[in-house]
Design an enzyme around this catalytic site. Structure first.
Site, short mmCIF file in Angstrom:
data_model
loop_
_atom_site.label_atom_id
_atom_site.label_comp_id
_atom_site.label_asym_id
_atom_site.label_seq_id
_atom_site.Cartn_x
_atom_site.Cartn_y
_atom_site.Cartn_z
N ILE A 1 -91.81 -6.57 -63.48
CA ILE A 1 -91.96 -5.59 -62.41
C ILE A 1 -91.53 -4.20 -62.90
O ILE A 1 -92.02 -3.19 -62.41
CB ILE A 1 -91.10 -6.02 -61.18
N ASP A 2 -90.65 -4.15 -63.91
CA ASP A 2 -90.12 -2.82 -64.28
C ASP A 2 -91.22 -1.89 -64.79
O ASP A 2 -91.31 -0.74 -64.37
CB ASP A 2 -88.94 -2.92 -65.28
N SER B 1 -81.69 -9.87 -73.59
CA SER B 1 -81.60 -8.46 -73.99
C SER B 1 -80.65 -8.19 -75.15
O SER B 1 -79.88 -7.22 -75.12
CB SER B 1 -81.21 -7.57 -72.80
N SER B 2 -80.72 -9.02 -76.18
CA SER B 2 -79.88 -8.75 -77.35
C SER B 2 -80.32 -7.44 -78.03
O SER B 2 -79.48 -6.71 -78.56
CB SER B 2 -79.93 -9.92 -78.33
N GLU C 1 -86.97 1.98 -78.58
CA GLU C 1 -87.59 0.64 -78.70
C GLU C 1 -89.12 0.75 -78.65
O GLU C 1 -89.82 0.12 -79.43
CB GLU C 1 -87.07 -0.28 -77.58
N ASP D 1 -83.94 -3.50 -69.12
CA ASP D 1 -82.90 -4.08 -69.97
C ASP D 1 -81.87 -3.03 -70.38
O ASP D 1 -80.66 -3.25 -70.26
CB ASP D 1 -83.53 -4.70 -71.23
N TYR E 1 -97.30 -10.00 -73.38
CA TYR E 1 -96.63 -8.95 -72.61
C TYR E 1 -97.55 -7.72 -72.52
O TYR E 1 -97.79 -7.19 -71.45
CB TYR E 1 -95.31 -8.59 -73.31
C1 GLA Z 1 -88.60 -7.90 -71.21
C2 GLA Z 1 -88.73 -6.39 -71.20
C3 GLA Z 1 -88.33 -5.82 -69.84
C4 GLA Z 1 -89.07 -6.52 -68.70
C5 GLA Z 1 -88.97 -8.04 -68.85
C6 GLA Z 1 -89.82 -8.79 -67.84
O1 GLA Z 1 -87.25 -8.25 -71.07
O2 GLA Z 1 -87.93 -5.82 -72.21
O3 GLA Z 1 -88.58 -4.43 -69.84
O4 GLA Z 1 -90.39 -6.10 -68.63
O5 GLA Z 1 -89.35 -8.47 -70.15
O6 GLA Z 1 -89.33 -8.60 -66.56
#
Ligand code: GLA
Length: 381
Positions: free
Chosen positions: A34-35, A124-125, A159, A171, A221
């Protein structure tokens, strides 16, 4: 002297005034994929993360040792590579180049990194390593903490543009801004945010790592992002919307392609679930929140097609367990982790049989982490 100080002394010699920093990972409670669509997400920073010890060394070299990789990297400040090296240290290099470009004066230092955050598991490492590096170097070189929102935006840019991963802002924002016992409600368009207290009474968030490498995650993605872009184009030809998360279920009628329809339905329903989750968590209605977690998983599996057998196995198994109020995959998908809301007294009773049946089916064991909402990146005094 603790283990890390001993290790630091062993690597870099006897030193005084070593500073310590910590950056957590994050788990997204709901609002998945969703972000980058500009909507509302609900992540929290977790207690697992990366610790750094740092001391200036009066040279023009930055040495970074990672206990995970058991490797020391040397950056010569006079000749920093300007392109990524396809190495774990790219996240640090990207930050150094960014800070220098911003006009910060870099100088030599010795750094030790130690992590208890699983890598590549959807916790989120990468964001933790970027944000930790940014926060630590900024604090050491400039003598003050950076602005946390700007830091998150800069790290997302690093990133996207330097490392080459097309992630959203969630993240970096979550690991920069987390608060103890609270989840973050983040509007990913405006970056307005507020906190929801997480009071779970007899329950806890249990993270279950499939330990499956997320091989397909990156290409899928990017594909999902572009599919959502197509849907936004179609809908906004009929009525003006800025983000796909502003669409309503009625707008689905405008989309004829069945795949685009499914992707869009996920975006719309997931956004509604985030809003309902905020209400449920704010009033302590854990049952309602658990149900929304289950629905989110179904939507990610059926409409967004980002789950996998291992994640579905865990979700199905726990959804049939009366000590679990809800469970869903978390992060980008195709492997990585599930997050479950479970009775805290029953964690062992839940994890043991799940671990056994998972191993019998997939030939490897999952890992379990009991996680509390935690502080974002900070210095440890
Ligand atoms: C990864 C991406 C985030 C987000 C998620 C899915 O973690 O880094 O920005 O899009 O996938 O919600």
């Amino acid at each position: 002297m603790d283990y890390l100080s001993t290790r630091f002394r062993h690597l870099f010699g006897e030193v005084k005034n070593v500073q310590r920093f910590f950056c957590p990972g994050r788990v997204n409670l709901i609002g998945e994929h969703i972000d980058y669509l500009g909507g509302l997400v609900l992540p929290m920073a977790i207690s697992l993360g990366i610790t750094a010890l740092i001391v200036p060394n009066k040279s023009t070299k930055i040495h970074v040792h990672s206990t995970d990789f058991d490797e020391t990297i040397e950056f010569n400040l006079g000749s920093l590579p300007i392109a990524k090296q396809k190495h774990w240290s790219d996240f640090i290099l990207g930050v150094l180049l960014h800070l220098r470009e911003q006009g910060d004066e870099l100088s030599g230092c010795d750094v030790l990194l130690d992590s208890n955050l699983p890598k590549g598991a959807g916790l989120s490492s990468s964001a933790a390593l970027e944000v930790l590096s940014y926060f630590m170097f900024h604090s050491v070189f400039k003598g003050k903490e950076p602005n946390r929102t700007q830091m998150a935006l800069d790290c997302q840019k690093i990133e996207n543009e330097f490392v080459g991963l097309n992630c959203g802002i969630m993240d970096q924002f979550a690991v920069a801004n987390g608060k103890e016992n609270q989840a973050i409600v983040l509007n990913c368009s405006s970056l307005d945010h507020e906190f929801v207290p997480i009071s779970l009474a007899d329950y806890t968030f249990l993270i279950i790592n499939t330990n499956k490498p997320r091989t397909l995650a990156e290409s899928a993605y990017n594909q999902r992002r572009s599919e959502c872009g197509e849907s936004l184009n179609i809908i906004s030809k009929q009525r003006h919307i800025e983000n796909l998360t502003e669409a309503t279920l009625r707008d689905l009628e405008l989309i004829s392609d069945p795949i685009l329809k499914k992707r869009t339905r996920h975006a719309i329903t997931e956004q509604l679930r985030v809003q309902d989750s905020i209400a449920a968590l704010s009033t302590g209605n854990l049952k309602a929140f658990g149900k929304l977690m289950n629905e989110s998983h179904a939507s990610l599996r059926n409409d967004y097609d980002v789950s996998c057998d291992e994640l579905d196995f865990i979700a199905t198994n726990l959804q049939n367990n009366s000590d679990c109020l809800g469970v869903r995959m978390t992060g980008a998908g195709f492997g990585g982790c599930c997050v479950a809301l479970v009775n805290s007294k029953m964690v062992k009773n839940i994890s043991k049989p799940l671990s056994e049946t998972f191993k019998a089916r997939f030939g490897m064991s999952p890992s379990f982490y009991d996680c509390k909402p935690s502080h974002g990146v900070h210095s440890i005094t």
